[in-house]
Design a protein around this motif. Sequence first.
Motif, PDB file in Angstrom:
ATOM      1  N   PHE A 256       4.580   2.832  -6.511  1.00 39.70           N
ATOM      2  CA  PHE A 256       3.239   2.561  -7.048  1.00 39.70           C
ATOM      3  C   PHE A 256       2.123   3.198  -6.227  1.00 39.70           C
ATOM      4  O   PHE A 256       0.987   3.243  -6.664  1.00 39.70           O
ATOM      5  CB  PHE A 256       3.002   1.037  -7.119  1.00 39.70           C
ATOM      6  CG  PHE A 256       3.997   0.316  -7.972  1.00 39.70           C
ATOM      7  CD1 PHE A 256       3.902   0.356  -9.359  1.00 39.70           C
ATOM      8  CD2 PHE A 256       5.048  -0.375  -7.405  1.00 39.70           C
ATOM      9  CE1 PHE A 256       4.836  -0.302 -10.158  1.00 39.70           C
ATOM     10  CE2 PHE A 256       5.983  -1.038  -8.194  1.00 39.70           C
ATOM     11  CZ  PHE A 256       5.875  -0.997  -9.564  1.00 39.70           C
ATOM     12  N   GLY A 257       2.437   3.649  -5.013  1.00 37.28           N
ATOM     13  CA  GLY A 257       1.397   4.163  -4.125  1.00 37.28           C
ATOM     14  C   GLY A 257       0.920   5.561  -4.510  1.00 37.28           C
ATOM     15  O   GLY A 257       1.287   6.110  -5.556  1.00 37.28           O
ATOM     16  N   GLU A 258       0.147   6.146  -3.596  1.00 43.06           N
ATOM     17  CA  GLU A 258      -0.490   7.436  -3.897  1.00 43.06           C
ATOM     18  C   GLU A 258       0.503   8.585  -4.012  1.00 43.06           C
ATOM     19  O   GLU A 258       0.213   9.606  -4.609  1.00 43.06           O
ATOM     20  CB  GLU A 258      -1.500   7.740  -2.782  1.00 43.06           C
ATOM     21  CG  GLU A 258      -2.649   6.757  -2.738  1.00 43.06           C
ATOM     22  CD  GLU A 258      -3.241   6.603  -1.339  1.00 43.06           C
ATOM     23  OE1 GLU A 258      -4.467   6.635  -1.233  1.00 43.06           O
ATOM     24  OE2 GLU A 258      -2.482   6.453  -0.367  1.00 43.06           O
TER      25      GLU A 258
ATOM     26  N   PHE B  28      10.491  16.078  -1.483  1.00 44.36           N
ATOM     27  CA  PHE B  28       9.603  16.318  -2.620  1.00 44.36           C
ATOM     28  C   PHE B  28       8.188  15.850  -2.314  1.00 44.36           C
ATOM     29  O   PHE B  28       7.206  16.542  -2.593  1.00 44.36           O
ATOM     30  CB  PHE B  28      10.133  15.625  -3.884  1.00 44.36           C
ATOM     31  CG  PHE B  28       9.303  15.943  -5.079  1.00 44.36           C
ATOM     32  CD1 PHE B  28       9.453  17.158  -5.739  1.00 44.36           C
ATOM     33  CD2 PHE B  28       8.317  15.065  -5.516  1.00 44.36           C
ATOM     34  CE1 PHE B  28       8.652  17.492  -6.825  1.00 44.36           C
ATOM     35  CE2 PHE B  28       7.506  15.391  -6.590  1.00 44.36           C
ATOM     36  CZ  PHE B  28       7.679  16.605  -7.250  1.00 44.36           C
ATOM     37  N   VAL B  29       8.087  14.662  -1.696  1.00 37.26           N
ATOM     38  CA  VAL B  29       6.756  14.119  -1.384  1.00 37.26           C
ATOM     39  C   VAL B  29       6.033  15.019  -0.364  1.00 37.26           C
ATOM     40  O   VAL B  29       4.834  15.280  -0.480  1.00 37.26           O
ATOM     41  CB  VAL B  29       6.886  12.671  -0.848  1.00 37.26           C
ATOM     42  CG1 VAL B  29       5.566  12.168  -0.284  1.00 37.26           C
ATOM     43  CG2 VAL B  29       7.372  11.744  -1.956  1.00 37.26           C
TER      44      VAL B  29
ATOM     45  N   ALA C   9      13.071   2.481   8.793  1.00 34.21           N
ATOM     46  CA  ALA C   9      12.827   3.849   8.306  1.00 34.21           C
ATOM     47  C   ALA C   9      11.323   4.089   8.304  1.00 34.21           C
ATOM     48  O   ALA C   9      10.556   3.226   7.839  1.00 34.21           O
ATOM     49  CB  ALA C   9      13.385   4.023   6.910  1.00 34.21           C
ATOM     50  N   PRO C  10      10.885   5.226   8.812  1.00 28.71           N
ATOM     51  CA  PRO C  10       9.468   5.553   8.725  1.00 28.71           C
ATOM     52  C   PRO C  10       9.075   5.732   7.262  1.00 28.71           C
ATOM     53  O   PRO C  10       9.893   6.165   6.447  1.00 28.71           O
ATOM     54  CB  PRO C  10       9.348   6.892   9.481  1.00 28.71           C
ATOM     55  CG  PRO C  10      10.633   7.045  10.215  1.00 28.71           C
ATOM     56  CD  PRO C  10      11.674   6.268   9.466  1.00 28.71           C
ATOM     57  N   VAL C  11       7.851   5.385   6.932  1.00 32.51           N
ATOM     58  CA  VAL C  11       7.368   5.501   5.558  1.00 32.51           C
ATOM     59  C   VAL C  11       7.492   6.942   5.068  1.00 32.51           C
ATOM     60  O   VAL C  11       7.332   7.894   5.836  1.00 32.51           O
ATOM     61  CB  VAL C  11       5.896   5.016   5.479  1.00 32.51           C
ATOM     62  CG1 VAL C  11       4.948   5.932   6.239  1.00 32.51           C
ATOM     63  CG2 VAL C  11       5.442   4.839   4.044  1.00 32.51           C
ATOM     64  N   THR C  12       7.808   7.078   3.785  1.00 32.29           N
ATOM     65  CA  THR C  12       7.831   8.398   3.161  1.00 32.29           C
ATOM     66  C   THR C  12       6.458   8.647   2.554  1.00 32.29           C
ATOM     67  O   THR C  12       6.050   7.935   1.643  1.00 32.29           O
ATOM     68  CB  THR C  12       8.897   8.422   2.048  1.00 32.29           C
ATOM     69  OG1 THR C  12      10.158   8.261   2.650  1.00 32.29           O
ATOM     70  CG2 THR C  12       8.855   9.726   1.281  1.00 32.29           C
TER      71      THR C  12
ATOM     72  N   THR D 110       0.817  -1.208   0.000  1.00 29.72           N
ATOM     73  CA  THR D 110       0.000   0.000   0.000  1.00 29.72           C
ATOM     74  C   THR D 110       0.855   1.264   0.000  1.00 29.72           C
ATOM     75  O   THR D 110       0.519   2.257  -0.623  1.00 29.72           O
ATOM     76  CB  THR D 110      -0.890  -0.019   1.260  1.00 29.72           C
ATOM     77  OG1 THR D 110      -1.423  -1.338   1.390  1.00 29.72           O
ATOM     78  CG2 THR D 110      -2.016   0.981   1.171  1.00 29.72           C
ATOM     79  N   TYR D 111       1.977   1.227   0.723  1.00 31.73           N
ATOM     80  CA  TYR D 111       2.763   2.447   0.922  1.00 31.73           C
ATOM     81  C   TYR D 111       3.856   2.660  -0.114  1.00 31.73           C
ATOM     82  O   TYR D 111       4.631   3.596  -0.005  1.00 31.73           O
ATOM     83  CB  TYR D 111       3.409   2.426   2.311  1.00 31.73           C
ATOM     84  CG  TYR D 111       4.247   1.200   2.619  1.00 31.73           C
ATOM     85  CD1 TYR D 111       5.424   0.936   1.923  1.00 31.73           C
ATOM     86  CD2 TYR D 111       3.867   0.311   3.627  1.00 31.73           C
ATOM     87  CE1 TYR D 111       6.201  -0.177   2.219  1.00 31.73           C
ATOM     88  CE2 TYR D 111       4.648  -0.804   3.936  1.00 31.73           C
ATOM     89  CZ  TYR D 111       5.812  -1.046   3.230  1.00 31.73           C
ATOM     90  OH  TYR D 111       6.582  -2.138   3.518  1.00 31.73           O
TER      91      TYR D 111
END
Length: 483
Positions: free
Chosen positions: A125-127, A434-435, A297-300, A120-121
């Motif tokens: 490919f994610g959001e 950037f995200v 690592a925490p999700v970006t 999902t994250y």
Amino acid sequence: MSAAALSAPCTLGEFHLFEGGGRQFLYLVPAGAIFEVDSAVEAVIGLLREGPAGYDELVARLVAAGHSAGDATELLEELRRVRVIVGENHVREPLDAPPADFPLQSLVMNLTNQCNLSCTYCYEFGEDKVATPEGKKKFMDLDTAKASVDFLLSQSSGRNTVHITFFGGETLMNFPLLKQVVTYANERAAEQGRAIDFSLTTNATLLTETIIEFLSENRIGVTVSMDGPPDLHDKLRVFANGTGSYAIIAPRVKALIQNHRTRPITARVTLTNGVTDVVRIYRHLKHDLGFHEVGFAPVTTSPDRLYAIGESGMDGVLDDFHKLADEYLEYALRGEMHGFSNVSDTLAELIQGVNKSHPCGAALGLMGVGPSGDIAPCHRFVDSDQHSLGNIATGVDREKQADFLNRGHVGNKYDCQTCWARPLCAGGCHHEAFVRYGDTGHANLHYCDWIRDWTDKCLRIYGTISANNPEFLEQFAERKALN
Ligand code: SF4
Ligand code: SF4
């Protein structure tokens, strides 16, 4: 020193004071270096905390405190040299950027942009994806791969060993190409009397006995993306039909760890909302499955995604990081290596005296290349038209590279200028910036307190080890972290 300089007021420079093993240390921000504080240094800092003072006045006060004039002068010279004390009107020298023709050290080859999982994250490919793969090749072909190897060798002059990391999508979906690249790259490097070090990142779903044997025979380092025991791993690391991937990968990972005998196997965990139990995840991956090292690592992501970790979640992660770091320290004091790689990576940077102009090697010593041959600052920007730095067939667009590096330079990040953690952080990951902020050159201000707390913890661990078991630190002189 002239009479004017002797009486000109001095003040304190930029440093972070920390304690370790009962000793005091300074982390010198302009140099990214560590300096032990004795009672004389402590006295100078104490005096200057009361307000600016002339050089001759400092000498006089140190003499009054029992130091000889010679020792006091020598100490003040040393403290000026390392910028613990500076003139009152001292202007900080800007940190030089590495030269534009900085030789390449590592190439990340995204052999495919296809994946057999639908995590999902996923940043590909994610959001929050930055890639624009529409109309581009899905799998790298041999010509592009060979040209990529040639590019790495031609752009890395002066380096005896260079590094190729295979990446995806799911890397092993293009295993036939990977094998051909290893053969070709070894031949080309040998012709030049040089060596290539290989590694890959995989979700482990496609590992077979044959693949493991090949990886072991060719000394290919392996990082497995894995998020912990089944109840945590299967939350987001799923196949397209929503089924978790743990049951498929666990036996393959065990076989990998057992049969890949030439390099240690590492797990890389992405922390998300609800997947923040760092200690439990570590115990499972390290002790139940047998990984050599585990990194977190925490999700970006944008903060409004459901899987984003909120502030309280990040506080919990930090608490767990502290617990594992304390355990790491106990191991280190016994001369044993703990597997929590977040500490090892930071210790290595401290020992190497890292003082970064840029947060990482992206677009400097490291570049990414996608299936179509597009060159990107790193693997996370591969297939993104907006961030492309050229193509393997036509070379690097030096203007775009310079623009990326100029915006990412820590000197251009306003908020970082007064931050003591900047020699290591330098504003944080360009991709995350950037995200979060729509600009690769933006400082990652959402985690500053977190980064400073964690850096302070690692400094204190460093101080304690250097006071009690300094030989342990020698092994980090050559260590490199790969994000
Ligand atoms: S991003 Fe934050 S923690 Fe990092 S150097 Fe800048 S101000 Fe410091
Ligand atoms: S820190 Fe971010 S920008 Fe740098 S190499 Fe890693 S993912 Fe890429």
